[in-house]
Design a protein around this motif. Structure first.
Motif, short mmCIF file in Angstrom:
data_model
loop_
_atom_site.label_atom_id
_atom_site.label_comp_id
_atom_site.label_asym_id
_atom_site.label_seq_id
_atom_site.Cartn_x
_atom_site.Cartn_y
_atom_site.Cartn_z
N PRO A 124 -8.84 3.85 -7.26
CA PRO A 124 -9.63 5.01 -7.68
C PRO A 124 -9.94 6.00 -6.56
N PHE A 125 -10.06 5.49 -5.33
CA PHE A 125 -10.44 6.40 -4.24
C PHE A 125 -9.26 6.76 -3.33
N GLY A 126 -8.05 6.45 -3.77
CA GLY A 126 -6.85 6.85 -3.03
C GLY A 126 -6.78 6.25 -1.64
N GLU A 127 -7.13 4.97 -1.53
CA GLU A 127 -7.20 4.33 -0.21
C GLU A 127 -5.94 3.55 0.15
N LEU A 128 -5.10 3.32 -0.86
CA LEU A 128 -3.96 2.43 -0.68
C LEU A 128 -2.78 3.11 0.01
N ARG A 132 0.07 4.14 -10.24
CA ARG A 132 -1.16 4.05 -9.44
C ARG A 132 -2.24 4.88 -10.12
N VAL A 133 -3.39 4.24 -10.32
CA VAL A 133 -4.50 4.89 -11.04
C VAL A 133 -5.47 5.43 -9.99
N VAL A 134 -5.44 6.73 -9.79
CA VAL A 134 -6.23 7.33 -8.71
C VAL A 134 -6.97 8.55 -9.24
N ARG A 135 -8.18 8.75 -8.75
CA ARG A 135 -8.93 9.95 -9.17
C ARG A 135 -8.19 11.19 -8.66
N HIS A 152 -6.53 12.57 -4.57
CA HIS A 152 -5.09 12.59 -4.28
C HIS A 152 -4.66 14.01 -3.93
N PRO A 153 -4.00 14.20 -2.78
CA PRO A 153 -3.65 15.56 -2.36
C PRO A 153 -2.80 16.32 -3.37
N GLU A 154 -1.96 15.62 -4.14
CA GLU A 154 -1.11 16.33 -5.11
C GLU A 154 -1.85 16.71 -6.38
N ALA A 155 -3.06 16.16 -6.58
CA ALA A 155 -3.74 16.36 -7.87
C ALA A 155 -5.13 16.97 -7.74
N ALA A 156 -5.58 17.19 -6.51
CA ALA A 156 -6.96 17.67 -6.31
C ALA A 156 -7.21 18.96 -7.10
N GLY A 157 -6.20 19.80 -7.23
CA GLY A 157 -6.33 21.06 -7.97
C GLY A 157 -6.57 20.86 -9.46
#
Ligand SMILES: N[C@@H](CCC[C@H](N)C(=O)O)C(=O)O
Length: 281
Positions: free
Chosen positions: A19-23, A47-50, A54-59
């Protein structure tokens, strides 16, 4: 590392919550997790990430809380996965990580934010509009089959079988040869044959697919979308539904009067577990 295993019409995935993009999800780790002999086994990793993490999805974070970070079983990144999206949504709901609103549940993907609707055992995803754009060919062994290029967010080549060539007879253990000038980033190749009419649909076909980065799989959602778009076009239909039968089951592709393209089919979670990355690498 916690994981869940799930599939959509036999297109199977290792689902990794992060969830926190740590992996540090390297291509090597993805390939090792997907290895059917030494790892968990799967056609890909979800991968299930907020989105915000995630740099590709923050927008997309204001529109969709969760980002589907999809990887093929060889570790490569793909823009979109239709079955993966449907299984991803099943996971979010099952784990109480999301609640669909009146308009459905939006999910961020590399192909944009896509809305999903949850049925009884099925998940329906509103896909990107498929773009049918060029003629090309695929070669399997001694057989060269004409086809049409379709962009569904990721690249596809839809090849109709004629002249008595049987779908079941194709050897898809190796990637079909394609024209790199048309598909510079590789391609997913679908082979299609007509099937008997199915009530409630406007067409019915059978297909097999060789996926870029994963080999022959039992199903491919974006492949079914590409095939459905070509089938509707060939039937001269502006709207309608096509039943697409794959080795792993049936998907239904619909183009509705509002211009929406939908992919519907089952999405199932089958197991939970824990894996030691060092043990599979
Ligand atoms: N199985 C997927 C497609 C996965 C991505 C594909 N292999 C690619 O590299 O484009 C689906 O259900 O759409």
């Amino acid at each position: 590392m916690r994981f869940t295993k799930g599939h959509g019409t036999g297109n199977d995935f290792v689902i990794i919550p992060d969830p926190f993009g740590e992996l540090d999800l390297t291509a090597e780790l993805v390939a090792a997790l997907c290895d059917r002999h030494r790892g968990i086994g799967g056609d890909g990793v979800l991968r299930v990430v907020r989105s915000a993490k995630h740099p590709e999805a923050a927008g997309f974070a204001a529109e969709a809380e969760w980002f589907m970070d999809y990887r093929n079983s060889d570790g490569s990144i793909a823009e979109m996965c239709g079955n993966g999206l449907r299984v991803f949504v099943r996971y979010l709901l099952d784990r109480g990580l999301a609640t669909p609103g009146p308009e459905g549940l939006p999910v961020a993907t590399r192909a944009g934010v896509l809305v999903t609707l949850i049925g009884d055992g099925t998940v329906r995803a509103r896909m990107t509009t498929p773009r049918v754009y060029a003629g090309s060919t695929a070669t399997v062994g001694a057989l060269t089959v004409p086809g049409v290029a379709v962009d569904t967010g990721n690249p596809h080549l839809v090849c109709g079988l004629h002249d008595g060539t049987e779908l079941a007879a194709l050897d898809l253990t190796h990637p079909p040869l394609h024209d790199p000038a048309v598909f510079p980033h590789g391609v997913n190749v679908e082979f299609v044959e007509p099937a008997e009419p199915v009530e409630g649909t406007d067409g019915h076909v059978r297909m097999r697919v060789h996926e870029r980065g994963s080999g022959e799989t039992r199903s491919c959602g974006t492949g079914a979308l590409a095939v459905g778009a070509v089938a509707l076009r060939d039937a001269g239909l502006a709207t309608g539904s096509i039943a697409v039968d794959l080795p792993g089951g049936r998907l239904v592709v619909t183009h509705d009067a509002d211009g929406g393209w939908w992919l519907e089919g089952p999405a199932v979670l089958v197991a939970d577990g824990e894996v030691d990355p060092a043990a599979v690498l």
